[in-house]
Design a protein around this motif. Structure first.
Motif, mmCIF file in Angstrom:
data_model
loop_
_atom_site.group_PDB
_atom_site.id
_atom_site.type_symbol
_atom_site.label_atom_id
_atom_site.label_comp_id
_atom_site.label_asym_id
_atom_site.label_seq_id
_atom_site.Cartn_x
_atom_site.Cartn_y
_atom_site.Cartn_z
ATOM 1 N N THR B 379 114.218 23.126 48.821
ATOM 2 C CA THR B 379 114.787 24.342 48.494
ATOM 3 C C THR B 379 114.957 24.894 46.996
ATOM 4 O OG1 THR B 379 116.276 23.420 50.344
ATOM 5 C CG2 THR B 379 116.898 25.771 49.594
ATOM 6 N N ASN B 380 115.248 23.908 46.241
ATOM 7 C CA ASN B 380 115.521 24.170 44.974
ATOM 8 C C ASN B 380 114.120 24.797 44.314
ATOM 9 O OD1 ASN B 380 118.086 23.465 44.720
ATOM 10 N ND2 ASN B 380 117.721 21.388 43.873
ATOM 11 N N LEU B 381 112.877 24.234 44.697
ATOM 12 C CA LEU B 381 111.818 24.617 43.955
ATOM 13 C C LEU B 381 111.407 25.933 44.571
ATOM 14 C CD1 LEU B 381 109.786 21.208 43.893
ATOM 15 C CD2 LEU B 381 110.380 22.811 41.748
ATOM 16 N N LEU B 382 111.758 26.135 46.051
ATOM 17 C CA LEU B 382 111.538 27.434 46.497
ATOM 18 C C LEU B 382 112.393 28.565 45.786
ATOM 19 C CD1 LEU B 382 111.183 27.256 50.322
ATOM 20 C CD2 LEU B 382 109.383 27.648 48.817
ATOM 21 N N ASN B 383 113.390 28.305 45.356
ATOM 22 C CA ASN B 383 114.314 29.295 44.691
ATOM 23 C C ASN B 383 113.876 29.503 43.210
ATOM 24 O OD1 ASN B 383 115.893 29.777 46.619
ATOM 25 N ND2 ASN B 383 117.336 27.904 46.044
ATOM 26 N N ASN B 384 113.032 28.614 42.618
ATOM 27 C CA ASN B 384 112.740 28.615 41.444
ATOM 28 C C ASN B 384 111.571 29.574 41.075
ATOM 29 O OD1 ASN B 384 111.529 28.265 38.722
ATOM 30 N ND2 ASN B 384 112.036 25.749 39.049
ATOM 31 N N GLU B 385 111.678 30.432 40.186
ATOM 32 C CA GLU B 385 110.976 31.564 40.001
ATOM 33 C C GLU B 385 109.641 31.334 39.538
ATOM 34 O OE1 GLU B 385 113.457 34.261 41.787
ATOM 35 O OE2 GLU B 385 111.225 34.799 40.851
ATOM 36 N N SER B 386 109.487 30.420 38.819
ATOM 37 C CA SER B 386 108.199 30.182 38.116
ATOM 38 C C SER B 386 107.175 29.426 38.979
ATOM 39 C CB SER B 386 108.490 29.316 36.805
ATOM 40 O OG SER B 386 109.333 28.431 37.011
ATOM 41 N N VAL B 387 107.616 29.094 40.256
ATOM 42 C CA VAL B 387 106.794 28.160 40.963
ATOM 43 C C VAL B 387 105.761 29.404 41.730
ATOM 44 C CG1 VAL B 387 106.568 26.955 43.061
ATOM 45 C CG2 VAL B 387 108.414 26.533 41.355
ATOM 46 N N THR B 388 104.663 29.045 41.955
ATOM 47 C CA THR B 388 103.630 29.972 42.158
ATOM 48 C C THR B 388 103.757 29.965 43.732
ATOM 49 O OG1 THR B 388 101.675 28.545 42.453
ATOM 50 C CG2 THR B 388 102.000 30.141 40.348
ATOM 51 N N ASP B 389 103.120 31.050 44.723
ATOM 52 C CA ASP B 389 102.974 31.008 45.810
ATOM 53 C C ASP B 389 102.347 30.049 46.901
ATOM 54 O OD1 ASP B 389 102.749 34.802 45.965
ATOM 55 O OD2 ASP B 389 104.606 33.585 45.735
ATOM 56 N N VAL B 390 101.318 29.592 45.986
ATOM 57 C CA VAL B 390 100.672 28.462 46.709
ATOM 58 C C VAL B 390 101.282 27.266 46.740
ATOM 59 C CG1 VAL B 390 99.279 27.312 44.847
ATOM 60 C CG2 VAL B 390 98.135 28.303 47.028
ATOM 61 N N ASP B 391 101.918 26.998 45.464
ATOM 62 C CA ASP B 391 102.635 25.710 45.421
ATOM 63 C C ASP B 391 103.957 25.619 46.393
ATOM 64 O OD1 ASP B 391 102.146 25.608 41.950
ATOM 65 O OD2 ASP B 391 101.388 24.681 43.771
ATOM 66 N N ARG B 392 104.548 26.892 46.672
ATOM 67 C CA ARG B 392 105.459 26.975 47.539
ATOM 68 C C ARG B 392 105.048 26.754 48.934
ATOM 69 N NH1 ARG B 392 107.630 32.482 45.527
ATOM 70 N NH2 ARG B 392 108.671 31.608 43.422
ATOM 71 N N LEU B 393 104.055 27.291 49.510
ATOM 72 C CA LEU B 393 103.379 27.063 50.542
ATOM 73 C C LEU B 393 103.181 25.736 50.740
ATOM 74 C CD1 LEU B 393 102.279 28.521 53.181
ATOM 75 C CD2 LEU B 393 100.102 28.666 51.817
ATOM 76 N N PHE B 415 111.437 28.067 56.290
ATOM 77 C CA PHE B 415 110.153 28.937 57.128
ATOM 78 C C PHE B 415 110.608 30.382 56.457
ATOM 79 C CE2 PHE B 415 107.775 26.204 58.543
ATOM 80 C CZ PHE B 415 107.691 25.585 59.983
ATOM 81 N N ASN B 416 111.961 30.687 56.754
ATOM 82 C CA ASN B 416 112.495 32.047 56.365
ATOM 83 C C ASN B 416 112.340 32.070 54.831
ATOM 84 O OD1 ASN B 416 112.870 32.706 59.081
ATOM 85 N ND2 ASN B 416 114.981 31.865 59.020
ATOM 86 N N LYS B 417 112.760 31.119 54.268
ATOM 87 C CA LYS B 417 112.829 31.449 52.587
ATOM 88 C C LYS B 417 111.348 31.449 52.223
ATOM 89 C CE LYS B 417 116.113 29.311 50.517
ATOM 90 N NZ LYS B 417 117.148 29.592 49.519
ATOM 91 N N LEU B 418 110.550 30.669 52.910
ATOM 92 C CA LEU B 418 109.099 30.803 52.302
ATOM 93 C C LEU B 418 108.706 32.411 52.354
ATOM 94 C CD1 LEU B 418 106.572 29.671 51.271
ATOM 95 C CD2 LEU B 418 105.926 29.295 53.668
#
Lengths: 319, 569
Positions: B379-393, B415-418
């Protein structure tokens, strides 16, 4: 590693199918197409530069087949190949001459030196000439033909490069041995001198002049010897420089192994793109040539000259 | 080595008996096959002065009868069509045809029919139908690789095409090795079963004469498994040299394309990374990033010393020595700049994408750690702005794969957050992945939490601690290899085809992953082979996978096709 040869099956199919087919033209009387026999050249290391298929193994019904004369750049490449062969032979001779010159013998050394000089000179000249002819092989404008020429050029350049490197190595070994010999002689002279001076000190009166003369004689001899060796070394170094120059020129053509340029797929891609570009360039060139800016300019100038001439004549007549 | 040397041997035999100037004509597949084992300068030594593709050579009409044509093509219908046209109006003096796999009689008929001028001198089958990228690793570069994820009803001809390519590749491997294997496959995977059965039919029935080699005591083993048994490995970020370059930049047929990566000098825009040709790479390809840095620094220091001594030229002798060593110097310089460029670019990417932070969580998700902590970290990493989309996925996928059944509420939250933060990735891709490779679909114990023995082993490993947090993951392949070595590969999980069976331990094992292999897995194989356990493992796949460019793309393609087909039906 398994393989399977389908040639016999293929020939069977082909024969049955060809038998059913009406022959295109009657088979020629010669029993084969008219092939221009370009000089066959064999390199003693096994590969050959035979530019045409002079053998005709298959059945002879290729009559309407357009036969190609081998292009004249192939002659240039053959020339270079034969020079390379000659260089190899000469290098073998040079090695022998080096060995002979290094065996200690005072009298004949002049002859050996000449031979070595002559051989080295010949080889360098051959290498330089081959390198110049190699430049002639490059063609302008990308096309299939130019790629083949470029590749032939590269292959020959690699061979020349290797020969130059070999020559340099042999020369440096020879140089090293020479130097060792020279020092050896100097050392010997020094020893002799020491001995002589010792004797001199001991037997001053009677034998003074004699020893002086003797000493002078040996000194002169060793000086001459040293000077000679010095000259040899200088000459060898000079040819080393020449070879270095040749190698530098060749290194542009030779492929660096292990880099991207040595990859087949990279070269194939470049061929594909450059052939397309070549077509475009050719079309463009055709168009500009037809417009012929130069031609119109030239014609205008000629007309002007003519007009001026007429005016001049008129001026003369009227005045 | 054995794969590359087999291909080289085939190419040597193609060229050696034909004298004179030759032109080598390849198709888009065989050009990869040849390029990874043979260099341009070696071709020149064999008097091959032109290399072209079969489709572009038909463009030019210029006759060149002083050249002999050597064709090396895959026996597919397009190539046969090209050949038909080119034989009808031949440009070259002689034609020597080599095919990388079995020609059927129809194709042979078509060729014979079009050879009116009888220019064809030989037609042979030389079974070099695979790309031998590393000593124990091959790939097939199959097109439409994503088809393996779809059921047969979606697009039967395309799937058949894919299966044929795979079976051809496997046949070629064993023909090159001159052995006939016993075949096993991953029980839960339909495509693995299909490929195993079709390969068996080919080797034991249709072409049994061709495969009838001198039987040694123990047949080799071919194990066909499914990429979806281990979907975790391609999703992870890598930290060992070869795997890392492929993950962050991309390696294709041992070439790295740096053109789009950043500002690189002209000579370094495309480089070659081959363990056969580059000694430094061979020594360091499986080392982790930190050690690489040190090795490169050492290499640069050495080089600087050499460069300095080269600048200090005073006598003619020095100059002579310089000229002597110039080719070596140039080669060294090229090599040093290549590796320095690669490592610099990768460091930049690691920095930008905060990969060290992300990778830590990834490894936790893959190897150990509790569900609660994992949820928080993701969750923290998903909230982190500098993480790219592909990494979030990737993070969500890794979480979903592991904690599929625990706490569905939290999974839905992720899932929703993503979906809210990564508009680029179509929703449902994670669910699609779960449907494909969820815990019910997989063979084998991916997380080591099904089998008591594995649980115990994991606990022991956890207690011992790990050397390097970033490289603690071991692919499922490693366990499979261990089981084979100990003779404990379960029949229930990996059944034999038909009535094959194997008494003793095999000495040669080819593991084929339908859907693609990763460099992390080839590293495991290399390390396993180095232990000299008496078994030689060879790894192969239908493609070479990394997370973004291949695995996720395949997933997306498969999802798209699946969706469009259901909408049609």
């Amino acid at each position: 590693m398994a393989t399977r040869n389908r040639t016999s099956q293929f020939s069977k199919y082909r024969d049955t199918l060809n038998g059913n087919r009406v022959p295109v033209t009657s088979s020629s009387a010669f029993g084969g197409p008219v092939i221009e026999m370009a000089p066959l050249f064999h390199r003693s290391n096994g590969s050959s530069y035979a530019p045409l298929s002079t053998e005709d193994p298959g059945p002879s019904s290729r009559d309407a087949f357009t036969v190609g004369l081998s292009p004249d750049w192939v002659d240039v490449s053959e020339e270079v190949a034969s020079s390379i062969q000659r260089v190899r032979i000469k290098m073998a001779e040079l090695v022998k001459a080096h060995a002979k010159a290094l065996t200690p013998s005072f009298g004949d050394s002049r002859e050996d030196q000449h031979m070595i000089e002559a051989l080295t000179q010949e080889i360098t000249v051959l290498l330089r000439r081959s390198e110049k002819s190699l430049q002639k092989l490059s063609a302008r404008g990308p096309s299939e033909d130019s790629n083949i020429r470029k590749n032939v050029q590269r292959s020959l350049a690699t061979d020349l490069q290797n020969l130059s490197v070999e020559l340099r190595k042999k020369q440096s070994t020879y140089l090293r041995h020479l130097r060792k010999q020279k020092e050896g002689h100097d050392g010997l002279d020094l020893e002799m001198n020491l001995n002589e001076s010792k004797h001199r000190v001991e037997d001053e009166e009677f034998t003074d002049q004699g020893f002086n003369e003797h000493q002078m004689g040996t000194l002169k001899k060793s000086e001459l010897f040293a000077a000679e060796r010095e000259r040899e070394i200088r000459q060898v170094l000079q040819s080393v420089n020449e070879i270095a120059q040749i190698m530098k020129d060749l290194s542009v053509l030779v492929i660096d192994q292990g880099t991207i340029v040595d990859r087949i797929d990279y070269n194939v891609q470049n061929v594909a793109s450059s052939v397309e570009e070549g077509f475009k360039e050719l079309k463009k060139a055709e168009r500009t040539q037809r417009k012929g800016g130069m031609v119109t300019c030239a014609t205008v100038l000629v007309i002007m000259c003519f007009v001026m001439l007429v005016l001049l004549v008129l001026k003369e007549i009227l005045f | 080595m054995v794969l590359a040397s087999a291909v080289r041997e085939y190419i040597n035999r193609m060229l050696q008996d034909i004298s004179g100037m030759k032109v080598l004509i390849l198709d888009s597949h065989t050009v990869s096959i040849v390029s990874v084992v043979y260099s341009q300068s070696e071709l020149l030594q064999k008097e091959v002065f032109l290399v072209e593709l079969v489709d572009s050579i038909s463009l030019s009409k210029e006759p060149m009868s002083h050249l002999k044509a050597v064709y090396f093509l895959r026996p597919i219908s397009e190539n046969i069509q090209y050949m038909k046209r080119q034989l009808a109006s031949p440009r070259f003096g002689e034609y020597h045809l080599f095919f990388s796999n079995i020609l059927n009689n129809t194709q042979l008929h078509i060729l014979a029919d079009s050879d009116e001028r009888e220019v064809v001198q030989q037609v042979q089958e030389f079974y070099a139908d695979f790309v031998a990228i590393d000593p124990f690793h091959f790939t097939l570069n199959a097109t439409s690789n994503f088809m393996y994820m779809l059921p047969a009803v979606v697009d039967p001809p395309k799937l058949q095409h894919f299966c044929d390519r795979v079976v051809d590749g496997l046949a070629a491997i064993f023909l090159a090795l001159k052995r006939r294997p016993v075949i096993r496959y991953s029980g839960t995977s339909d495509i693995a079963k299909r490929i195993a059965q079709e390969a068996t039919k080919l080797m034991y029935q249709q072409e049994s004469g061709l495969f009838d080699f001198r039987r040694t005591e123990i047949s080799p083993l071919l194990l066909v498994i499914d990429r979806r048994d281990d979907p975790v490995t391609p999703l992870l970020n890598q930290w060992t040299y070869q795997a890392m370059v492929h993950e962050l930049i991309g390696i294709q047929d041992n070439k790295v394309d740096l053109k789009n990566i950043g500002k690189v000098s002209k000579e370094q825009q495309e480089v070659v990374l081959s363990s056969e040709q580059d000694a430094f790479f061979k020594a360091n390809m499986y080392e982790n990033f930190g050690d690489i840095g040190m090795s490169i620094k050492r290499m640069v220091d050495e080089f600087q010393q050499v460069a300095k001594s080269n600048q200090n030229i005073q006598t003619i002798e020095d100059m002579a020595k310089f000229v002597d060593n110039y080719p070596e110097y140039r080669k060294m310089q090229g090599n040093v700049s290549k590796h320095v460029t690669l490592v610099t670019e990768m460091s930049k990417i690691v920095e930008e994408r905060k990969l060290m932070l992300i990778s830590q969580t990834e490894q936790e998700l893959a190897c150990n750690g509790g569900q609660g902590a994992a949820f928080e970290a993701v969750t923290n990493l998903l909230n982190n702005e500098s993480v790219t989309d592909v990494d979030r996925l990737r993070l969500v996928m890794l979480y979903a794969l592991r904690y599929e059944k625990d706490s569905p509420v939290q999974l839905m939250q992720l899932f929703n957050k993503l979906a809210s933060r990564s508009p680029k990735y179509k929703p449902g891709l994670v669910q699609f992945l779960l449907k494909q490779a969820g815990v019910d679909k997989r063979t084998g114990d991916l997380y080591g939490n099904r089998d008591l023995l594995n649980i115990a082993r994991n606990m022991a490993r956890g207690l011992k601690g790990v050397e390097n947090v970033y490289t603690q993951h071991q692919p499922l392949l490693f366990q499979i290899m261990e089981s084979i070595t100990k003779g404990r590969l379960r029949d229930v999980d990996y059944p034999f085809v038909g009535n094959h069976f194997q008494q003793a331990r095999p000495q040669d094992v080819v593991i084929f992953i339908v859907g693609g292999t990763t460099y992390e897995e080839s590293r495991s194989v290399a390390i396993q082979n180095a232990t000299n356990s008496g078994i030689r493992f060879i790894l192969g796949g239908s493609a070479l996978v990394n997370s973004k460019r291949s695995f996720l793309k395949d997933l997306e393609e498969a999802q798209r096709v699946a969706r469009s087909s259901t909408s049609v039906i």
